[in-house]
Design an enzyme around this catalytic site. Sequence first.
Site: not given
Length: 381
Positions: A36, A264, A313
């Site tokens: 799964k 950042y 990201m």
Amino acid sequence: MRTGSMRVAEISLPAIRHNVTRVRELTGGAVIVVVKADGYGHGARIAAEAALAGGAAMVATADLEEALALRDAGIEAPVLCWLHGVHADFEQAVAADIEIGVSHLQQLEALAAAADRAGRPASMQFKLDTGLSRNGAAPEEWAPLFARAAELERAGLVRVRGVFSHLANAGEENDRAQAARFDEAVELLRSTGIEPEMIHLAASAATFSSPHLHYNTVRVGVVAYGLSPFADKTSAQLGLIPAMTLRSEIVALRGVPAGAGVSYGFNHVCETATTLALVPMGYADGMPRALNGAGAWVTVAGEHRPIVGRIGMDQFIVDVGPLAGRLGLGDPVVLFGDPECGHPPVEIWAGLMRTINYEIVVGVGPRVLRVPSEELEGGGA
């Protein structure tokens, strides 16, 4: 190994085969391998093919969509699925020879009706709740459910192939209590004239910790992928080999002076002049942003180097320090893999995130290319 992708999860087929063989040798019975959630992040088709080659009797998914996707991918072996919405298309399941885990009478009747329309019997297994208080038929439902299944089996609409439940992993006493309830259910089922071929209660943890719970079949997930289900035992201690190596590459190298801020917010400031390597993996790819400043590391040129600065990201930064003169663009970076090969184990991320290894591998994002490999970096056969 080059694929053109900057983000690769290399999946060792020999490792999965080895792990499934290890479980078979340990239990002496049939093994169901759960694939799964896209094979626990490893790629469902890749995992299923390797598991079956390692001797798995069947593979299993949570829902019907996952099971049908395996059929579409060319998997012809038995497939079990057990978590169904009220609008699940059981006729499609019967046509594709998907084995259905049945948890209540409404599902049983829907499956029988689908079999009648399809003109062929439906294969099924009973999913029972023995104390996890989650999916599965409750004890008060067992008698009418089993009696009705016996009627439908005699009518040629269903074939009850197995019966199973799921342990809560809440300690030996609770496991034994669940097993006692499960034994009652199996005897009740047999009293209706149904003899289940597959009887399974143990998942990965009980497969290794509780031989008395093996019955004639075990149903494993994470151990098939070479990961330990225990906080106090490593994969190697269980005789398992991690199948996934998460890799990327260096796409930029930058020398910076002492005092340079990194990424950042400048939550990391270089204490000395150093070299920073840019790696194109980020939280969109399943790399938790909360690893920022947590002490995580990667393997570069065979050495451990720290992740520094905030994870973006799409990218993160590694302080490669004294390795700078030995590195070039395109050089590999291993985020996690088999610790027996010197790579960071996935459990480092899991520990830093206060979660389990399952969540980390399942969270590897869709941009990461799953690449099957016949290479076996660690030990084993």
